[in-house]
Design a protein around this motif. Structure first.
Motif, mmCIF file in Angstrom:
data_model
loop_
_atom_site.group_PDB
_atom_site.id
_atom_site.type_symbol
_atom_site.label_atom_id
_atom_site.label_comp_id
_atom_site.label_asym_id
_atom_site.label_seq_id
_atom_site.Cartn_x
_atom_site.Cartn_y
_atom_site.Cartn_z
ATOM 1 N N MET A 187 24.883 40.588 35.261
ATOM 2 C CA MET A 187 25.048 40.764 33.835
ATOM 3 C C MET A 187 26.206 41.692 33.497
ATOM 4 S SD MET A 187 22.579 39.031 32.553
ATOM 5 C CE MET A 187 22.768 39.546 30.911
ATOM 6 N N CYS A 188 26.416 42.665 34.364
ATOM 7 C CA CYS A 188 27.451 43.633 33.982
ATOM 8 C C CYS A 188 27.945 44.317 35.231
ATOM 9 C CB CYS A 188 26.886 44.671 33.034
ATOM 10 S SG CYS A 188 25.454 45.495 33.711
ATOM 11 N N PHE A 189 29.069 44.943 35.081
ATOM 12 C CA PHE A 189 29.573 45.703 36.213
ATOM 13 C C PHE A 189 30.364 46.880 35.665
ATOM 14 C CE2 PHE A 189 34.020 44.550 35.991
ATOM 15 C CZ PHE A 189 34.001 43.335 35.349
ATOM 16 N N ALA A 190 30.557 47.830 36.554
ATOM 17 C CA ALA A 190 31.362 48.983 36.141
ATOM 18 C C ALA A 190 32.047 49.540 37.369
ATOM 19 C CB ALA A 190 30.480 50.055 35.510
ATOM 20 N N GLU A 248 47.094 45.162 38.765
ATOM 21 C CA GLU A 248 45.987 44.924 37.854
ATOM 22 C C GLU A 248 45.331 43.598 38.174
ATOM 23 O OE1 GLU A 248 46.962 44.713 33.810
ATOM 24 O OE2 GLU A 248 45.250 45.935 33.246
ATOM 25 N N ILE A 249 44.040 43.609 38.215
ATOM 26 C CA ILE A 249 43.315 42.368 38.437
ATOM 27 C C ILE A 249 42.277 42.242 37.347
ATOM 28 C CG2 ILE A 249 43.607 42.239 40.920
ATOM 29 C CD1 ILE A 249 40.845 43.553 41.153
ATOM 30 N N LEU A 250 41.876 41.047 37.174
ATOM 31 C CA LEU A 250 40.857 40.764 36.181
ATOM 32 C C LEU A 250 39.579 40.440 36.939
ATOM 33 C CD1 LEU A 250 40.123 40.137 33.221
ATOM 34 C CD2 LEU A 250 40.931 37.841 33.614
ATOM 35 N N VAL A 251 38.543 41.135 36.595
ATOM 36 C CA VAL A 251 37.275 40.920 37.279
ATOM 37 C C VAL A 251 36.272 40.383 36.276
ATOM 38 C CG1 VAL A 251 35.439 42.015 38.582
ATOM 39 C CG2 VAL A 251 37.777 42.826 38.832
ATOM 40 N N SER A 252 35.546 39.410 36.691
ATOM 41 C CA SER A 252 34.541 38.868 35.786
ATOM 42 C C SER A 252 33.241 38.666 36.554
ATOM 43 C CB SER A 252 35.011 37.539 35.206
ATOM 44 O OG SER A 252 35.076 36.570 36.234
ATOM 45 N N ILE A 253 32.188 38.757 35.811
ATOM 46 C CA ILE A 253 30.884 38.572 36.421
ATOM 47 C C ILE A 253 30.131 37.555 35.577
ATOM 48 C CG2 ILE A 253 29.858 40.470 35.133
ATOM 49 C CD1 ILE A 253 28.126 40.991 37.577
ATOM 50 N N PRO A 309 27.554 31.524 32.023
ATOM 51 C CA PRO A 309 28.261 32.349 31.047
ATOM 52 C C PRO A 309 28.848 33.586 31.723
ATOM 53 C CG PRO A 309 26.040 31.881 30.295
ATOM 54 C CD PRO A 309 26.164 31.325 31.662
ATOM 55 N N VAL A 310 30.027 33.892 31.300
ATOM 56 C CA VAL A 310 30.712 35.058 31.827
ATOM 57 C C VAL A 310 30.257 36.250 31.009
ATOM 58 C CG1 VAL A 310 32.951 36.121 32.194
ATOM 59 C CG2 VAL A 310 32.673 33.664 32.489
ATOM 60 N N TRP A 311 29.521 37.127 31.621
ATOM 61 C CA TRP A 311 28.938 38.194 30.825
ATOM 62 C C TRP A 311 29.854 39.375 30.647
ATOM 63 C CZ3 TRP A 311 25.429 36.806 27.784
ATOM 64 C CH2 TRP A 311 24.482 35.843 28.150
ATOM 65 N N GLN A 312 30.758 39.540 31.546
ATOM 66 C CA GLN A 312 31.690 40.646 31.336
ATOM 67 C C GLN A 312 33.016 40.345 32.012
ATOM 68 O OE1 GLN A 312 30.158 44.492 32.271
ATOM 69 N NE2 GLN A 312 32.087 45.528 31.851
ATOM 70 N N ASN A 369 37.467 51.136 44.287
ATOM 71 C CA ASN A 369 36.897 50.220 45.255
ATOM 72 C C ASN A 369 35.398 50.088 45.097
ATOM 73 O OD1 ASN A 369 38.525 48.795 46.889
ATOM 74 N ND2 ASN A 369 38.958 50.513 48.268
ATOM 75 N N ILE A 370 34.834 51.039 44.479
ATOM 76 C CA ILE A 370 33.375 51.078 44.334
ATOM 77 C C ILE A 370 33.016 50.611 42.930
ATOM 78 C CG2 ILE A 370 31.351 52.551 44.479
ATOM 79 C CD1 ILE A 370 32.749 52.582 47.015
ATOM 80 N N TYR A 371 32.022 49.796 42.862
ATOM 81 C CA TYR A 371 31.581 49.387 41.538
ATOM 82 C C TYR A 371 30.089 49.148 41.543
ATOM 83 C CZ TYR A 371 32.113 44.716 43.548
ATOM 84 O OH TYR A 371 32.033 43.615 44.348
ATOM 85 N N LEU A 372 29.585 49.219 40.355
ATOM 86 C CA LEU A 372 28.171 48.975 40.157
ATOM 87 C C LEU A 372 27.979 47.617 39.526
ATOM 88 C CD1 LEU A 372 27.157 52.332 38.498
ATOM 89 C CD2 LEU A 372 26.572 51.628 40.796
#
Lengths: 807, 96
Positions: free
Chosen positions: A623-626, A566-571, A546-549, A633-636
């Motif tokens: 589960m999630c990202f930000a 613009e890019i689409l990011v999924s986790i 499942p794509v959570w975000q 360039n940096i994400y959690l």
């Protein structure tokens, strides 16, 4: 055949004259001498009579007009053999009369091919005599005939001449008539629409009256002659008296006995027509193209004649007609036309649009106070006394009264902020529920995610889908508008639960949806089509869990020289963070693979564990990202293990940092929009934690309930306020006030879990989605005003003397 | 067509809505939830008013056009969406 009746009449006339019986003289217009209306010299008759004289032979049937014999006529002769046949009083007007003459006339016209009016009358006059049995002499009005016998004979002779001529002509006409048969022409719609050319030309000048002048100028050339003549005349007059040349003599003229004749004509129908030329009328007439006009004219023609003109919407002018009467119009309908129209109307796009607006208008009426509160506008006060309790915003001119009446109430409008501080202590902050987005379709579904549209702040995307694997139901993504809280603007159904939605920033009409089966789809919300524009289900590198975000990120692509792309990011739960690029389809690219890290070791991930625990998979479900608001360039990343990793787009194997604190899956990670180093996380271990970027341990943790916290969000207005949704309640925390207790707690109805929260940007409102398919809109009332502190203060306030409670 | 029907049904079921009607340009009701005589009466009267209002708007500026007409009275609010071919009329009682 033709001549005989006339000859009888002529004889009658001859006989009549000496006995001074009045007869009408029958005169036929010679074909030569006509400019149509020329009368006979010497016959004092009305011109109309002369132009339309016909022969009457009673009792001859029209069909037999070719064989005209006088045998059937009844003629009465008096003692002296004079024909005193009474003539009928009624003479139908040939012009207005029966259709047959028209046909023949038209046929003659057709054969002769002339449209001219003057010649029309000419032909008509010449034809008329041929219509024996049809036509009678028409005598219009009473005409006194006074003629001298001389003139009568003159006319007689002329008349006598004519019949011979006429016979020839008639023969030719009859021949012509026999030869040509005109087809019956029924007037069809096309004929009506056809453009009929009417050519106007100038006729010859007809002199009706010429009165030569009797005055001449003294200076003119003839002046001398005229004066001479005048003198001669005077001399003559003087000489007249005693002269033998001039003898007085009396004379008696015959006075014909007048006969009155009355004629009755058809009633002349009068129709009034009025046109009002208004400014827009003129504008329309100039600006609407011809083709459109003619199309509309045909529509006009096809409707019944009783239509009131000004009710006809296709007419360009606003005409009034004396026949207008609404009831008549409705009663005298042509129903076939209407049925076609009503279907067309119902299907028309315009009706659909009008209904759409109408619904919105209705909504506005119904929800006006709520919507106004949402938009922080003054609410229209209804004149009901019972509303004194409610917190309605008042018009500014009523402030004075309000202060007296409602000392307890607090105004949250900008002008009245000054009063807030004095009244703050009395009213606690609370959430006032305004309305909720719900409809039949969404009942019972679990709200899994919310997202605002980046361009239109009134548009909200809501994803519906269950979280647990067991309860799989069909999912849905809806777009709701603030203006219509009762029905979504767009509904995109799917067979899998929707786990995440996000609107694009660059192209605000694209909505990315993540599904439970790992599919990522992009919808174009401009269309109501259920099929997504882009779908990742055929992509070879699609997600397996499942794509959570999903989130659209604008990344600086400084190196390649582009602007933000613009890019689409999924986790997803298969442990991959994937970047999707829209080229010819959805092209994906792994940003990061999440490796499992063991809890004991502090090692940064990436090393494979050869010994130790047997792992089912090396991937840790994310589960999630930000993404960092300043540095994209940096994400959690929050994982199911409870770890939060800080990663960079440049490295897709290693983590930069790992933050350990949570014991259960981290459901949401959010950066603080005001303070770039602080972020917030919530997890299934009932806890909410605040972290600083540099520190691997959480700064603050909040365990208020024993329920899973599904969602957290920072307030867009203040650096200290955030909202958390757990299963049983929604909490609003204000860190400035207290870090131990939430500021506002809103408890859910039993059986309903709150699953998502989202702040509204320009207003003080909070959206809360729950497991029953409702997205409730709450207004934050009586919130403490955000004190205007700099960033440094914020951090110190947050991180200073507060105790560190590691979870 | 069904979408239109659905929307009409939804509108009719909204709070406070007394009646909804779609009448064509001659005043014949195409869809209505009120009885025929009331519909015809509304249609006739509102048609004239709409024409007048539209004429007023356009007289002031011929490039402008009237899109919506709302009449708020003591008891209800009448909302009219006019068009060349039809009139969409909704009567609502806005006070809850």
């Amino acid at each position: 055949m033709y001549g005989s009746p006339t000859s009888t009449r002529k004889q009658a006339l001859f006989a009549a004259s000496p006995s001074s019986q009045t007869r009408k003289s029958i005169s036929f217009n010679p074909s030569k001498a006509s400019s149509g209306k020329g009368g006979y010299a010497g016959v004092n008759q009305s011109r109309l009579v002369t132009s339309r004289t016909m022969v009457s032979v009673p009792e001859i049937k029209p069909a037999e007009k070719l064989n005209i014999s006088s045998t059937k006529t009844v003629q009465v002769f008096d003692v002296r053999g004079i024909d005193v046949t009474p003539r009928p009083l009624y003479h139908p007007d040939p012009l207005v009369g029966t259709a047959k003459p028209n046909k023949l006339l038209t046929s003659q016209e057709g054969s002769l091919g002339s449209d001219f009016i003057s010649s029309y009358s000419l032909y008509q006059n010449t034809i008329n005599p041929s219509m024996l049995g049809q036509f009678t002499r028409s005598v219009l009005g009473s005409s006194t005939v006074s003629k001298s016998s001389v003139s009568t004979t003159e006319s007689m002779t002329e008349d006598l001449e004519e019949p011979a001529y006429k016979r020839e002509r008639l023969a030719s006409f009859t021949d012509v008539r026999v030869l040509r048969t005109t087809p019956e022409t029924t007037i069809t719609k096309e004929d009506l629409e056809k453009n009929i050319e009417i050519i106007l030309t100038e006729t010859e000048t007809l002199k009706f009256f010429d009165l030569p002048t009797v005055m001449f100028s003294v200076e003119s050339e003839e002046a001398e002659k005229i004066t001479q003549k005048n003198n001669n005349y005077e001399i003559l007059c003087r000489n007249r008296l005693g002269n033998d040349l001039y003898v007085e003599r009396m004379m008696q003229t015959f006075n014909g006995a007048p006969k009155n004749k009355e004629v009755q004509c058809d009633k002349i129908v009068m129709e009034e027509k009025g046109i009002m030329a208004t400014a827009w009328d003129l504008y329309d007439s100039f600006n609407i193209p011809e083709a459109l006009l003619s199309a509309k004219q045909s529509l006009v023609a096809s409707r019944g004649n009783l239509l009131a003109n000004d009710q006809d919407p296709n007419q360009q002018d606003s005409e009034t007609s004396s026949l207008m009467d609404i009831e008549n119009v409705i009663l005298a309908k042509v129903h076939e036309d209407e049925e076609d129209n009503s279907e067309a109307i119902l299907k028309s796009e315009k009706l659909h649009q009008d209904l759409f607006f109408m619904e919105r208008v209705l909504m506005e009426n119904v929800f006006q106070p709520k919507l106004a509160a949402y938009r922080q506008l003054p609410v229209l006060k209804e004149n009901e006394p019972g509303e004194a309790e409610e917190s309605l915003e008042k018009e500014s001119h009523e402030e004075a009264d309000d202060e007296v009446k409602k000392e307890d109430e607090e105004e949250t409008e900008m002008e009245l902020e000054l009063e807030i501080t004095t009244e703050q202590s009395t009213i606690p902050a609370n959430l006032e529920r305004l309305w909720s987005f719900t409809c039949d379709l969404t009942k019972g579904l679990n709200v899994s995610s919310l997202s605002w549209n980046k361009a239109n702040p009134d548009l909200l995307a809501v994803g519906y889908g269950n979280f647990g694997f067991k309860e799989q139901r069909k999912g849905m993504a809806c777009c709701w508008s603030i203006k219509n809280p009762m029905w979504p603007e767009r509904i995109y159904q799917s067979s899998y639960g929707v786990t995440s939605v996000d609107f694009s920033i660059g192209t605000p009409n694209l909505l990315a949806v993540g599904y439970q089966n790992g599919t990522v789809a992009v919808y174009n919300v401009q269309s109501t089509n259920n099929i997504p524009v882009l779908d990742s289900s055929e992509s070879p590198h699609k997600h397996l869990g499942p794509v959570w975000q999903v989130q659209w990120i604008e990344q600086d692509r400084g190196t390649t020289g582009d602007d933000k792309r613009e890019i689409l990011v999924s986790i997803s739960a298969d442990g991959r963070i994937v970047k999707w690029v829209i080229r010819k389809g959805l092209d994906c690219h792994d940003l990061m693979r999440l490796r499992r890290t063991t809890a004991a070791s502090n090692k940064k991930g990436g090393e494979k564990e050869k010994k130790g625990e047997a792992l089912i998979s090396r991937q840790a479900p994310g589960m999630c990202f930000a993404f960092h608001p300043k540095d994209t360039n940096i994400y959690l990343v929050g994982t199911e293990e409870g770890l939060i990793h800080k990663c960079s787009c440049s490295y897709n194997e290693q983590y930069l940092e790992t933050y350990r604190g949570h014991k259960g899956p981290v459901y949401k990670v959010v950066w603080n929009p005001f303070c770039p180093d602080v972020f917030l996380s919530c997890s299934a271990d009932w806890g909410v934690m605040i972290w600083h970027q540099e520190t691997l341990k959480p700064f603050l943790s909040f365990y208020t309930t024993t329920y899973v916290v599904y969602d957290v969000a920072w307030s867009p207005n203040s650096a200290y306020i955030f909202a958390a949704a757990n299963e049983s309640r929604v909490e609003i925390w204000d860190l400035q006030i207290s870090t131990l207790d939430p500021l506002i707690v809103n408890v859910a109805n039993p059986g309903i879990k709150f699953t998502t929260v989202l702040f509204a940007k320009q207003t003080d409102c909070l959206l809360v989605g729950d497991s029953d398919g409702q997205v409730a809109v709450y207004e934050l009332k009586h919130m403490p005003t955000a004190s205007d502190t700099g960033r440094g203060d914020v951090i110190s306030a947050l991180l200073g003397p507060k105790t560190n409670q590691p979870g | 067509m069904t979408e239109v029907e659905e929307t009409l049904k939804r509108i009719q079921s909204h709070k406070g809505v007394i009646g909804t009607m779609v009448v064509n340009a001659e005043g014949i009701p195409i869809r209505t939830t009120l009885d025929n005589s009331t519909t015809v009466q509304y249609a006739g009267l509102l048609h004239q008013l709409t024409m007048k209002a539209k004429s007023t708007v356009r007289d002031i500026d011929p490039q402008n056009d009237m899109t919506f007409l709302r009449i708020r009275s003591k008891k209800h609010e009448i909302m009219v969406a006019p068009d060349k071919e039809y009139l969409l009329i909704v009567i609502q009682n806005p006070c809850e």
